[in-house]
Write a protein that holds these residues in place. Structure first.
Motif, PDB file in Angstrom:
ATOM      1  N   ILE A  93      -2.399   6.588  -9.966  1.00 28.39           N
ATOM      2  CA  ILE A  93      -2.129   5.164 -10.201  1.00 28.39           C
ATOM      3  C   ILE A  93      -2.124   4.390  -8.881  1.00 28.39           C
ATOM      4  O   ILE A  93      -2.712   3.306  -8.772  1.00 28.39           O
ATOM      5  N   CYS A  94      -1.453   4.939  -7.866  1.00 27.38           N
ATOM      6  CA  CYS A  94      -1.395   4.258  -6.564  1.00 27.38           C
ATOM      7  C   CYS A  94      -2.777   4.147  -5.922  1.00 27.38           C
ATOM      8  O   CYS A  94      -3.127   3.106  -5.342  1.00 27.38           O
ATOM      9  N   THR A  95      -3.575   5.194  -6.018  1.00 27.09           N
ATOM     10  CA  THR A  95      -4.919   5.175  -5.428  1.00 27.09           C
ATOM     11  C   THR A  95      -5.805   4.157  -6.136  1.00 27.09           C
ATOM     12  O   THR A  95      -6.515   3.366  -5.488  1.00 27.09           O
ATOM     13  N   VAL A  96      -5.767   4.125  -7.441  1.00 32.21           N
ATOM     14  CA  VAL A  96      -6.568   3.164  -8.205  1.00 32.21           C
ATOM     15  C   VAL A  96      -6.095   1.738  -7.918  1.00 32.21           C
ATOM     16  O   VAL A  96      -6.917   0.817  -7.768  1.00 32.21           O
ATOM     17  N   ALA A  97      -4.786   1.546  -7.829  1.00 33.22           N
ATOM     18  CA  ALA A  97      -4.269   0.203  -7.523  1.00 33.22           C
ATOM     19  C   ALA A  97      -4.698  -0.243  -6.127  1.00 33.22           C
ATOM     20  O   ALA A  97      -5.077  -1.410  -5.924  1.00 33.22           O
ATOM     21  N   TRP A  98      -4.664   0.641  -5.137  1.00 29.68           N
ATOM     22  CA  TRP A  98      -5.115   0.306  -3.785  1.00 29.68           C
ATOM     23  C   TRP A  98      -6.583  -0.095  -3.782  1.00 29.68           C
ATOM     24  O   TRP A  98      -6.961  -1.104  -3.171  1.00 29.68           O
ATOM     25  N   GLN A 102      -7.503  -3.785  -2.719  1.00 28.76           N
ATOM     26  CA  GLN A 102      -8.054  -3.851  -1.370  1.00 28.76           C
ATOM     27  C   GLN A 102      -9.579  -3.723  -1.346  1.00 28.76           C
ATOM     28  O   GLN A 102     -10.224  -4.224  -0.439  1.00 28.76           O
ATOM     29  N   GLY A 103     -10.127  -3.011  -2.311  1.00 26.47           N
ATOM     30  CA  GLY A 103     -11.571  -2.827  -2.364  1.00 26.47           C
ATOM     31  C   GLY A 103     -12.079  -1.751  -1.430  1.00 26.47           C
ATOM     32  O   GLY A 103     -13.285  -1.551  -1.296  1.00 26.47           O
ATOM     33  N   THR A 104     -11.186  -1.040  -0.748  1.00 27.40           N
ATOM     34  CA  THR A 104     -11.586   0.031   0.167  1.00 27.40           C
ATOM     35  C   THR A 104     -10.781   1.283  -0.138  1.00 27.40           C
ATOM     36  O   THR A 104      -9.821   1.253  -0.924  1.00 27.40           O
ATOM     37  N   ALA A 105     -11.144   2.382   0.507  1.00 24.91           N
ATOM     38  CA  ALA A 105     -10.395   3.627   0.349  1.00 24.91           C
ATOM     39  C   ALA A 105      -9.037   3.483   1.034  1.00 24.91           C
ATOM     40  O   ALA A 105      -8.920   2.785   2.044  1.00 24.91           O
ATOM     41  N   PRO A 106      -8.006   4.135   0.492  1.00 21.94           N
ATOM     42  CA  PRO A 106      -6.675   4.040   1.102  1.00 21.94           C
ATOM     43  C   PRO A 106      -6.660   4.664   2.487  1.00 21.94           C
ATOM     44  O   PRO A 106      -7.348   5.630   2.773  1.00 21.94           O
ATOM     45  N   ASN A 107      -5.842   4.094   3.374  1.00 23.57           N
ATOM     46  CA  ASN A 107      -5.730   4.654   4.725  1.00 23.57           C
ATOM     47  C   ASN A 107      -4.743   5.818   4.730  1.00 23.57           C
ATOM     48  O   ASN A 107      -4.092   6.112   3.736  1.00 23.57           O
ATOM     49  N   SER A 108      -4.617   6.473   5.856  1.00 19.04           N
ATOM     50  CA  SER A 108      -3.816   7.692   5.933  1.00 19.04           C
ATOM     51  C   SER A 108      -2.318   7.416   5.814  1.00 19.04           C
ATOM     52  O   SER A 108      -1.574   8.235   5.272  1.00 19.04           O
TER      53      SER A 108
END
Length: 191
Positions: A93-98, A102-108
């Motif tokens: 859920i958090c990854t899809v929401a990011w 944001q339109g980009t891959a999540p940062n570290s």
């Protein structure tokens, strides 16, 4: 609660004691007065030796009471699985929401925070389910103890039952009650 498995509550010692008590008493049929009565096990073995469909169904009916199985809560096996599943759902859920916002891959840094929260959610879910499983186990053990004591009582009665082939009835020498073979479980259950 713990299950008392001392020598006083074992099957064999109770059955042997009951058989000694019944053997000391003079077993005779209250209906016809016959003294040579068969045990229910002897009656079942005699019927099993004869080849008849009627007797095979009756032999299955004359089996002694079965020992209850100690149940274990089903939550033990599902608690770890649920914890892992909830953690993965949180991360998804958090990854899809990011990605959606944001339109980009999540940062570290975001990934580390999400992973830490996912581990926390998984551990807390597992702990709460384990506590519920422990409470459920207490109730299951309490009901098992009641069922086991009832089983011991039925086994004691089963050991002392006799069969009179003249009047074709089952006799309880202690209570002097008689029933037909088809009503034998009423004698065992004390009805």
């Amino acid at each position: 609660m713990s299950l008392n498995t001392s020598r006083a509550f074992t099957d064999n010692s109770l059955l042997k004691a009951t058989k000694r008590i019944v053997e000391r008493r003079e077993c005779k049929c209250p209906t016809c007065g016959r003294k040579s009565l068969q045990t229910i096990d002897e009656c079942r073995n005699l019927m099993a030796s004869q080849s008849s469909t009627f007797f095979s169904g009756l032999v299955a009916w004359l089996n002694p009471p079965t020992r209850p199985v100690r149940p274990v809560s089903n939550r033990h096996s599902t608690s770890r699985r649920n914890g892992i599943a909830f953690a993965f759902v949180w991360m998804a859920i958090c990854t899809v929401a990011w990605i959606a916002f944001q339109g980009t891959a999540p940062n570290s840094i975001f990934g580390a925070v999400v992973l830490a929260i996912a581990v926390y959610i998984g551990v807390r879910t597992w702990q709460s389910e384990s506590k519920l499983a422990a409470q459920e186990d207490e109730f299951l053990i309490a009901t098992y103890i009641e069922r086991y004591r009832a089983y011991l009582s039925r086994r004691r009665i089963w050991a002392r039952l006799r069969y009179c082939s003249d009047c074709r009835c089952c006799v309880d020498p202690v209570t002097r009650r008689t029933k037909s073979l088809f009503e034998i479980h009423e004698l065992i259950n004390g009805v």
